[in-house]
Design a protein around this motif. Structure first.
Motif: not given
Ligand code: MG
Ligand code: ATP
Length: 553
Positions: A327, A329, A423
């Motif tokens: 990701q 992140e 998700r």
């Molecule tokens: Mg995301």
């Protein structure tokens, strides 16, 4: 206590000057291919001196370490030179997709208080429209202007001509901010994810161990630098290991892409499921007789890799595709298939070295193998993001004690392979069962008529949520009641009767964001007639096209 600053920890230095010191100064670092056949090469020595010039340009403009410099350009050599130059000067580089609209640019430049924007003439009018709302934007540099246009609209070429190439990179501590990426906006408003120079070991380790790229290899990452794959693996990793990178300035074109793979003798190719699905639509004749012997590793990232793509690649290209998961992140690949590990089609593979993950339930309890839950990573891997810019509360909310919650649902099997479910926001809670959209979409691709599919949930008075699928057909096929029934039956047979869609909507295309991801939240909102939310990262959007219930067969 902060870690001591070292020269080789500066990403810009590690990708260029360090490579020259290792004897690679005359090796080709970048081969840029234009859509009209243009070829431009940069050796590591050229990349080192040009990026140093850009670092000197920034310093002369008064850009201090930590200041934000944005690059809004299509894939041109200047993107790479400038990004490395920013990193050498310890400015924070923010790459933007060139086709962002005014609001998307304003959001990102405003949120980050950017002081410099590197762009080109044809994109200037978008910036002019929002300029008065960006008081901190001091300089706009144009890559295609021969001379300065105004005191604050400067020629990149002239600045580069006048700048020295002997910029001295300062030792850089691992905590030094490096890259600011805004997330893809698949689930909501994009968040500014800040990374640090200390990410280098994670990126280099995965470039070597997962993508299997080493010195002298020819590597092609098709991602735009506007998203994390395009910087971690389209700039940093391959150059930090001394590989030659191919970058193609044109957009997706199946024939052109196959020619690049063949003629450039690509050894490692990193791409995305959306591109692979587009290649799958092509006639088999496009692939017949292709000489792809040099191609050792094909890897994929960004969306789930449907098993059907794996089978197609084995059949048509004679290659295995290694799915990888990460990701914005995480900054680097966390879970991956890789040569030497048997691929289980539909699985993202196993954890990379140094990464620990658990599957947690909503109460934070660890779940055993075989049970689906939240995919969480033990915090502290080197490329972990350090903040969501200006949103400390959102950052804090992503951590649960020692674990970072990825926001994705997954299952780990008894052998340590991870399987993506969806998700957390996309998982469909129907008739007391949690159904992942990926599973439904993957089986729909098994039908010869289906080119692409997306599954979303919609409220239902009896089932709590019902399954709605959006289906794009291959050319030559048309929607019919019979096909709709077959779609329902196929999902019921292959997944389960609870996953069988209550609604089938045939559409001409699916809404995507600029990194090619299907935007399920937009499909859902559209289907329900609700507000579509932040669309700044949308690729194309023609209102009325998607999910218009009147278009249903
Ligand atoms: Mg995301
Ligand atoms: P936002 O956070 O703004 O909603 P985003 O999550 O799409 O956007 P990115 O950081 O670009 O932004 O994407 C990471 C996400 O992409 C992952 O959390 C996951 O949902 C999906 N993804 C990436 N690689 C894979 C993969 N191999 N298999 C399944 N999903 C993947």
């Amino acid at each position: 206590m902060s870690t001591p600053a070292r020269l080789e920890d500066n990403i810009g230095f590690a990708c260029t000057d360090l490579q020259c010191r290792l004897g690679r100064e005359s090796a080709v670092a970048l081969r840029w291919l234009g859509s009209d056949g243009e070829r431009t090469e940069f050796t590591f020595a050229q990349l080192a001196s040009d990026s140093s010039r850009f670092a000197a340009v920034l310093t002369r403009l008064g850009v201090l370490p930590g200041a934000r410099v944005f690059i809004m350009l299509p894939k041109l050599p200047e993107v790479f030179i400038a990004a490395l130059g920013c990193l050498k000067a310890r400015a924070v580089v923010g790459p933007l997709f060139a086709n962002f609209g005014d609001e998307a640019i304003l959001d990102r430049l405003g949120d980050s208080r950017a002081c410099v924007l590197l762009t080109k003439h044809s994109l200037l009018k978008k910036v002019h429209r929002i300029r008065d709302r960006l008081p901190e934007l001091r300089h706009i540099l144009l890559v295609d202007a021969e001379d300065h246009l105004a005191a604050d609209i400067l020629s990149y070429r002239r600045l580069m001509r006048e700048a020295p190439s002997d910029f001295v990179v300062a030792p850089t501590s691992p905590e030094t901010p490096s890259i600011l990426h805004y997330t893809s906006g698949s689930t909501g408003k994009p968040k500014g994810v800040l990374h640090v120079h200390g990410a280098l070991p994670s990126i280099v380790g995965t470039t070597r161990d997962v993508l299997q790229v080493g010195p002298g290899d020819v590597f092609w990452c098709t991602a735009d630098p506007g998203w994390v794959t395009g910087t971690s693996y389209g700039i940093i990793g391959p150059w930090a290991v001394g590989a030659t990178q191919i970058h193609y300035g044109g957009s997706f074109d199946a024939g052109a892409w196959m020619t690049i793979l063949e003629q450039e003798k690509i050894n490692v190719w990193y791409t995305a499921p959306t591109a692979l699905r587009m290649l799958m639509r092509e006639e088999a004749s496009l692939y017949a007789g292709r000489r792809l012997a040099a191609l050792r590793c094909v890897a994929s990232v960004g969306e789930p890799l449907n098993p059907e793509i794996t089978f197609w690649a084995r059949r048509t290209l004679g290659k295995e595709i290694y799915d990888t998961w990460f990701q914005t992140e995480t900054g680097a690949i966390m879970i991956a298939n890789r040569p030497g590990l048997a691929v289980r089609p539909g699985s993202m593979g196993k954890l990379v070295d140094g990464v620990e993950a658990v599957i947690l339930d909503n109460a934070g309890h660890s779940l055993p193998a075989g049970q689906q839950g939240r995919l969480c990573l033990r915090r502290g891997w080197p490329s972990m993001f350090t903040q969501y810019l200006n949103r400390p509360e959102v950052y804090a909310s992503r951590f649960n004690g020692a674990y970072y919650d990825s926001g994705d649902m997954a299952v780990r099997d008894a052998d340590g392979y991870f399987w993506f479910v969806g998700r957390t926001d996309d998982v469909i809670n129907t008739s007391g069962h949690l159904v992942g959209p990926f599973e439904i979409e993957s089986v729909l691709l098994e039908l010869p008529e289906v080119a692409e599919a997306a599954a979303v949930s919609a409220p239902d008075p009896i089932r709590f949520e019902k399954v709605v699928v959006f289906v794009c057909l291959r050319s030559g096929h048309s929607a019919s009641r019979e096909l709709e029934s077959r779609i329902r039956l196929h999902v019921a047979n292959r997944v389960s009767s609870v996953a069988s869609p209550q609604e089938v909507v045939f559409v001409a295309s699916l809404p995507r964001n600029r990194s090619g991801k299907i935007m399920r939240r937009v499909l859902r909102a559209r289907f329900l007639g609700q507000n579509e939310g932040d669309l700044s990262s949308m690729e194309t959007w023609r209102p009325g096209e998607i999910g218009d219930r009147r278009e249903r067969v």
